[in-house]
Design an enzyme around this catalytic site. Structure first.
Site, PDB file in Angstrom:
ATOM      1  N   GLU A  48       7.503   8.700   0.223  1.00 50.35           N
ATOM      2  CA  GLU A  48       5.978   8.491   0.955  1.00 50.35           C
ATOM      3  C   GLU A  48       5.519   8.468   2.120  1.00 50.35           C
ATOM      4  OE1 GLU A  48       3.819   5.801  -1.472  1.00 50.35           O
ATOM      5  OE2 GLU A  48       2.452   5.165   0.259  1.00 50.35           O
ATOM      6  N   ARG A  52      -1.405   6.353   6.771  1.00 48.38           N
ATOM      7  CA  ARG A  52      -2.267   5.029   8.039  1.00 48.38           C
ATOM      8  C   ARG A  52      -1.887   5.371   9.581  1.00 48.38           C
ATOM      9  NH1 ARG A  52       1.452   0.510   5.015  1.00 48.38           N
ATOM     10  NH2 ARG A  52       0.908   1.668   3.798  1.00 48.38           N
ATOM     11  N   LYS A 136       0.964   3.121  -9.730  1.00 52.31           N
ATOM     12  CA  LYS A 136       1.933   2.027  -8.059  1.00 52.31           C
ATOM     13  C   LYS A 136       1.022   0.649  -8.673  1.00 52.31           C
ATOM     14  CE  LYS A 136       1.274   1.340  -3.240  1.00 52.31           C
ATOM     15  NZ  LYS A 136       1.765   2.038  -1.673  1.00 52.31           N
TER      16      LYS A 136
HETATM   17  C1  3PG Z   1       2.442   0.897   0.718  1.00 50.53           C
HETATM   18  O1  3PG Z   1       1.970   1.339   1.716  1.00 50.53           O
HETATM   19  O2  3PG Z   1       3.024   0.319  -0.682  1.00 50.53           O
HETATM   20  C2  3PG Z   1       3.001  -0.618   1.063  1.00 50.53           C
HETATM   21  O3  3PG Z   1       3.148  -1.197   2.734  1.00 50.53           O
HETATM   22  C3  3PG Z   1       4.450  -0.832   0.906  1.00 50.53           C
HETATM   23  O4  3PG Z   1       5.060  -2.111   0.913  1.00 50.53           O
HETATM   24  P1  3PG Z   1       6.269  -2.937   1.841  1.00 50.53           P
HETATM   25  O5  3PG Z   1       5.603  -3.098   3.458  1.00 50.53           O
HETATM   26  O6  3PG Z   1       5.741  -4.403   1.765  1.00 50.53           O
HETATM   27  O7  3PG Z   1       7.256  -2.220   1.587  1.00 50.53           O
END
Ligand code: 3PG
Length: 215
Positions: A48, A52, A136
């Protein structure tokens, strides 16, 4: 290596097999291609890439072109316009951290295989109203992780979850034991410091470690 299958069912089947989805945040096309290649070469051929960063659509488009055997999805989809833009990049799927009525309706009408984010039973009811039963769970470590997935499995036995947010290589084996958890996702396999240092071997090692922990 098996060629990626980009139907929604094909993606779900692949996630079911891999059980771990790396989440990549970078604004740089070259870094993204090198990182995704390292992940795929070490057992994780699905990723993924979040929206951002300002250049995220270009990054997605170029990674899709450069890595045709990898299932490249887009994360952090917040609006219907982003959903359309993601579809045009050739990305295989889209994911959101949450769900809104407007986005859920647009996603249900889109050709893009899509997984909304949920953090509550109400979110999940909205997802199901639009036909989404693979979601999710975010942020997993805050909304309850396996305990939450197990509790939601009571009223919603047909739903499967991808847990993300605060997942680590240490926590993932235990999380994956819960039967309605399809997979976990996280950014720990592609940390910003290793990406900016161009340390693709270290990223490969993190991917291999995660792939092994998923088995
Ligand atoms: C996401 O977009 O799902 C999160 O930023 C992932 O979370 P993590 O950075 O704590 O792995």
């Amino acid at each position: 290596m098996t060629l990626a299958t980009f139907t929604k069912q094909g993606i779900i089947t692949q996630l079911e097999q891999l059980r771990v989805l790396p989440i990549l945040v970078t604004d740089d096309v070259e870094q993204a291609i090198r990182c995704v290649t390292a992940l795929a070469e070490h057992g994780l051929p699905a990723v993924e890439i979040t929206l951002r960063t300002p250049n995220a659509m270009t990054v997605l488009r170029e990674v899709v072109k450069a890595c045709p055997t990898v299932t490249v999805g887009a994360g952090t989809i917040l609006t219907p316009a982003q959903l359309d833009a993601v579809l045009e990049t050739g990305a295989a799927f889209g994911i959101s951290p949450g769900i809104t009525p407007v986005l859920a309706k647009a996603a249900a009408e889109s050709r893009l295989p899509y997984f909304p984010g949920v953090g509550s039973a109400s979110d999940l009811m909205l997802a199901l109203e639009h036909g989404f039963d693979v979601v999710k769970l975010f942020p997993s470590d805050i909304v309850g992780g396996t305990k939450m997935a197990k509790a939601l499995g009571g009223p919603f036995p047909q739903v499967r979850f991808c847990l993300t947010g605060g997942v680590t290589v240490e926590s993932m084996p235990q999380l994956l034991q819960q039967s309605n958890i399809l997979c976990v996702g996280g950014s720990w396999m592609c940390p910003a410091a290793l990406i900016s240092a161009g340390d693709w071997s270290a990223i490969g090692r993190l991917a291999a470690q995660a792939a092994a922990a998923a088995r």
